[in-house]
Design a protein around this motif. Structure first.
Motif, PDB file in Angstrom:
ATOM      1  N   ASP A  21       0.856  -1.187   0.000  1.00 18.68           N
ATOM      2  CA  ASP A  21       0.000   0.000   0.000  1.00 18.68           C
ATOM      3  C   ASP A  21       0.894   1.240   0.000  1.00 18.68           C
ATOM      4  N   LEU A  22       1.467   1.561  -1.168  1.00 23.27           N
ATOM      5  CA  LEU A  22       2.502   2.583  -1.242  1.00 23.27           C
ATOM      6  C   LEU A  22       1.959   3.989  -1.001  1.00 23.27           C
ATOM      7  N   GLY A  23       0.739   4.249  -1.436  1.00 24.39           N
ATOM      8  CA  GLY A  23       0.154   5.566  -1.222  1.00 24.39           C
ATOM      9  C   GLY A  23      -0.051   5.864   0.255  1.00 24.39           C
ATOM     10  N   ALA A  24      -0.615   4.900   0.986  1.00 26.73           N
ATOM     11  CA  ALA A  24      -0.817   5.069   2.423  1.00 26.73           C
ATOM     12  C   ALA A  24       0.521   5.132   3.151  1.00 26.73           C
ATOM     13  N   ALA A  25       1.505   4.373   2.654  1.00 32.44           N
ATOM     14  CA  ALA A  25       2.835   4.405   3.252  1.00 32.44           C
ATOM     15  C   ALA A  25       3.453   5.792   3.142  1.00 32.44           C
ATOM     16  N   GLU A  26       3.297   6.417   1.978  1.00 36.53           N
ATOM     17  CA  GLU A  26       3.838   7.769   1.778  1.00 36.53           C
ATOM     18  C   GLU A  26       3.171   8.765   2.725  1.00 36.53           C
ATOM     19  N   GLU A  27       1.868   8.656   2.885  1.00 40.47           N
ATOM     20  CA  GLU A  27       1.142   9.552   3.785  1.00 40.47           C
ATOM     21  C   GLU A  27       1.645   9.403   5.220  1.00 40.47           C
ATOM     22  N   SER A  28       1.838   8.161   5.650  1.00 38.87           N
ATOM     23  CA  SER A  28       2.285   7.911   7.018  1.00 38.87           C
ATOM     24  C   SER A  28       3.715   8.394   7.237  1.00 38.87           C
ATOM     25  N   MET A  29       4.595   8.133   6.265  1.00 41.07           N
ATOM     26  CA  MET A  29       5.988   8.552   6.409  1.00 41.07           C
ATOM     27  C   MET A  29       6.131  10.069   6.374  1.00 41.07           C
ATOM     28  N   ASN A  30       5.355  10.729   5.538  1.00 43.45           N
ATOM     29  CA  ASN A  30       5.412  12.189   5.496  1.00 43.45           C
ATOM     30  C   ASN A  30       4.874  12.802   6.791  1.00 43.45           C
ATOM     31  N   ALA A  31       3.869  12.159   7.378  1.00 43.39           N
ATOM     32  CA  ALA A  31       3.361  12.633   8.672  1.00 43.39           C
ATOM     33  C   ALA A  31       4.430  12.471   9.747  1.00 43.39           C
ATOM     34  N   SER A  32       5.141  11.362   9.700  1.00 45.76           N
ATOM     35  CA  SER A  32       6.250  11.143  10.642  1.00 45.76           C
ATOM     36  C   SER A  32       7.331  12.190  10.445  1.00 45.76           C
ATOM     37  N   LEU A  33       7.657  12.475   9.186  1.00 43.05           N
ATOM     38  CA  LEU A  33       8.688  13.469   8.892  1.00 43.05           C
ATOM     39  C   LEU A  33       8.293  14.849   9.428  1.00 43.05           C
ATOM     40  N   ALA A  34       7.055  15.253   9.180  1.00 43.01           N
ATOM     41  CA  ALA A  34       6.595  16.567   9.639  1.00 43.01           C
ATOM     42  C   ALA A  34       6.653  16.673  11.159  1.00 43.01           C
ATOM     43  N   LEU A  35       6.237  15.621  11.836  1.00 44.03           N
ATOM     44  CA  LEU A  35       6.240  15.619  13.297  1.00 44.03           C
ATOM     45  C   LEU A  35       7.666  15.661  13.840  1.00 44.03           C
ATOM     46  N   ARG A  36       8.542  14.869  13.247  1.00 45.57           N
ATOM     47  CA  ARG A  36       9.926  14.835  13.713  1.00 45.57           C
ATOM     48  C   ARG A  36      10.649  16.148  13.436  1.00 45.57           C
ATOM     49  N   GLU A  37      10.365  16.770  12.299  1.00 46.26           N
ATOM     50  CA  GLU A  37      10.978  18.082  12.019  1.00 46.26           C
ATOM     51  C   GLU A  37      10.520  19.121  13.042  1.00 46.26           C
ATOM     52  N   LYS A  38       9.270  19.037  13.442  1.00 42.41           N
ATOM     53  CA  LYS A  38       8.729  19.971  14.442  1.00 42.41           C
ATOM     54  C   LYS A  38       9.404  19.758  15.797  1.00 42.41           C
ATOM     55  N   ILE A  39       9.659  18.508  16.148  1.00 47.64           N
ATOM     56  CA  ILE A  39      10.230  18.195  17.462  1.00 47.64           C
ATOM     57  C   ILE A  39      11.739  18.418  17.498  1.00 47.64           C
ATOM     58  N   TYR A  40      12.430  17.905  16.478  1.00 50.84           N
ATOM     59  CA  TYR A  40      13.894  17.891  16.502  1.00 50.84           C
ATOM     60  C   TYR A  40      14.538  19.022  15.687  1.00 50.84           C
ATOM     61  N   GLY A  41      13.798  19.612  14.762  1.00 53.13           N
ATOM     62  CA  GLY A  41      14.396  20.540  13.809  1.00 53.13           C
ATOM     63  C   GLY A  41      14.832  19.791  12.562  1.00 53.13           C
ATOM     64  N   GLU A  42      15.072  20.523  11.480  1.00 50.14           N
ATOM     65  CA  GLU A  42      15.365  19.880  10.189  1.00 50.14           C
ATOM     66  C   GLU A  42      16.730  19.208  10.145  1.00 50.14           C
ATOM     67  N   ASN A  43      17.682  19.698  10.915  1.00 48.82           N
ATOM     68  CA  ASN A  43      19.049  19.181  10.846  1.00 48.82           C
ATOM     69  C   ASN A  43      19.342  18.271  12.034  1.00 48.82           C
ATOM     70  N   HIS A  44      18.620  17.165  12.083  1.00 49.82           N
ATOM     71  CA  HIS A  44      18.766  16.201  13.179  1.00 49.82           C
ATOM     72  C   HIS A  44      18.867  14.793  12.587  1.00 49.82           C
ATOM     73  N   PRO A  45      19.690  13.919  13.178  1.00 49.94           N
ATOM     74  CA  PRO A  45      19.846  12.561  12.628  1.00 49.94           C
ATOM     75  C   PRO A  45      18.542  11.788  12.489  1.00 49.94           C
ATOM     76  N   THR A  46      17.622  11.982  13.437  1.00 48.21           N
ATOM     77  CA  THR A  46      16.339  11.269  13.347  1.00 48.21           C
ATOM     78  C   THR A  46      15.555  11.716  12.117  1.00 48.21           C
ATOM     79  N   VAL A  47      15.576  13.009  11.840  1.00 50.81           N
ATOM     80  CA  VAL A  47      14.920  13.529  10.640  1.00 50.81           C
ATOM     81  C   VAL A  47      15.612  13.002   9.393  1.00 50.81           C
ATOM     82  N   ALA A  48      16.951  12.982   9.419  1.00 52.66           N
ATOM     83  CA  ALA A  48      17.714  12.482   8.269  1.00 52.66           C
ATOM     84  C   ALA A  48      17.415  11.012   8.002  1.00 52.66           C
TER      85      ALA A  48
END
Length: 450
Positions: free
Chosen positions: A119-146
């Protein structure tokens, strides 16, 4: 040996009845078992969850269920159970109220599960949501975001968005180099993902250079006998096969198998994967007799570790069918392809793209047996699954090429010629990985253009 530490602490904790430590040690044991793909990890996770609940450790409980999404859903390939665990983890994360980090982890793991289940479409939605949340918490230049970006790059590769995959993985590498250094395992892992993206783009020399760099870095940092070194050899073997350097491919896949046999028990899933990879080299080389023992040993290992009905077992059954088809043992090939199709439909569902491997092979076998009418249904199913979903032009070309010949025999000449032309165009996009099929399709079309 790794099990000894958590077991020792757990024994002491049980003696004094200290539940928080018991829960932590059971979780540590489950994590070690999960890393080794030991099926006993599932029971350990549930025991850890029970202890965490009794100890009132809501954060640990949420972490346990979040980890189980990947182990049960992906490692054990029980996709529906993994999705149920994702919902359980969601409620546990909400109850834990820890600020969003666990939800970022849960969304990332759910994205991985959805990607593996097709289910690649749903996977993309979930991963992008994770990315947005992690960028908010850690900032863009963080290993977890990378790391999230690198995994998103792998998803884009699976979707056929190769340029986008390359872009986000390169961004990941920049962050990881700045924060962890050029030789950190996460940085090297991102370089491997970039190599895979370049491989998918047909940039084999560039991919080879990156995988060779990864192999050297892993060998220096963790030694020549580690799982990461084995993975680097697998990647180099895949590139070598694509470049028709079959001797080199065998060297790399054999070394990957050697390392994995050194690391794991004889019944470990990664052993089965390496055996399958070796068999694939022989199939692509046209040495079908040599491929069969490796495919069958792979199936034997998977049956022992993951049960007789498993999607990866079915993929190896497809390989057996390929080898038997190449040996003109058509009745046997038909039986193996049919068995694979039944297994894939049962484990992944009839709409999963993996079914196209089995139905394309079954249709081609029936065509060779002069049974074009019977071949029509499976090839139509394969076309339906692959058109619009399959990003690999070679795989789509394979299905179109088989369909073209079946339809020609059934008198549907216009559609036949259209599909053959499409197959030829797709083979041209593979950058030389299917030269025999490109030649055959070109010759076939030329003969019918007269």
């Amino acid at each position: 040996e790794a099990h000894e530490v958590p077991n020792a602490f757990m024994k002491e904790a049980e003696e004094i009845g200290y539940r928080p430590l018991i829960a932590e040690m059971r979780y540590a044991l489950a994590t070690i078992q999960s890393h080794n793909k030991d099926t006993g990890a599932e029971a350990s996770y549930y025991q850890a969850a029970s202890e965490a609940s009794l100890a009132g450790d809501d954060i640990l409980l949420a972490r346990i269920y979040t980890d189980m999404i990947v182990f049960v859903g992906v490692v054990l390939a029980r996709y529906d159970a993994g999705k149920v665990l994702a919902e359980v983890a969601k409620q546990a994360v909400l109850h834990a109220r820890e600020g969003g980090r666990l939800e970022g982890d849960r969304l990332a793991n759910l994205g991985y599960l959805l990607r593996e289940s097709g289910d690649l479409g749903a996977a993309e939605e979930s991963m992008n949501a994770s990315l947005a949340l992690r960028e908010k918490i850690y900032g863009e230049n963080h290993p977890t975001v990378a790391d999230t970006l690198a995994n998103l790059g792998s998803l884009y590769e699976a979707q056929g968005k190769y340029d986008l995959s390359q872009e986000v993985v390169q961004r990941s590498i920049v962050v990881l180099r700045a924060t962890l250094g050029a030789n950190h395992q996460y940085t090297v892992g991102a370089m491997s993902k970039l190599g895979n993206s370049l491989y998918s783009l047909g940039k084999y020399d560039e991919a080879r250079a990156l995988h060779e760099t990864s192999l050297a870095a892993y060998t220096e940092s963790v030694g020549p006998s580690s799982s990461r070194v084995a993975n680097a050899h697998v990647n180099l073997g895949n590139v070598a096969t694509a470049q028709r350097r079959f001797e080199d491919a065998l060297v790399h896949q054999t070394e990957a198998l050697r390392v994995r046999r050194h690391l794991y028990s004889a019944e470990h899933p990664d052993i089965a994967t390496s055996l399958h990879n070796l068999a694939n080299v022989y199939v692509d080389w046209g040495k079908f007799e040599q491929a069969l023992p490796y495919f069958r040993e792979s199936i034997e290992v998977r049956t022992k570790t993951q049960g007789p009905v498993h999607p990866y077992t079915a993929v190896s059954l497809v390989g057996v069918g390929q080898a038997l088809l190449g040996l003109t043992r058509y009745a046997e090939a038909q039986a193996e392809y049919s068995r694979a199709h039944e297994m894939l439909s049962k484990t992944l569902g009839p709409e999963h793209p993996f079914n196209a491997y089995a139905t394309t092979g079954l249709a081609e076998t029936l065509l060779e047996m002069k049974r074009a009418k019977e071949a029509l249904a499976p090839i139509e199913e394969a076309l339906k699954l692959r058109v619009g979903t399959t990003m690999d032009p070679g795989e789509l070309g394979d299905t179109q090429w088989v369909a073209a010949r079946i339809l020609w025999d059934l008198g549907q000449k216009k559609r036949s010629l259209d599909l053959a032309s499409q197959a030829k165009d797709n083979y041209l996009k593979t950058k030389g990985t299917r030269p025999e099929k490109l030649k055959a399709a070109s010759k076939w079309l030329a003969a019918r253009a007269k």
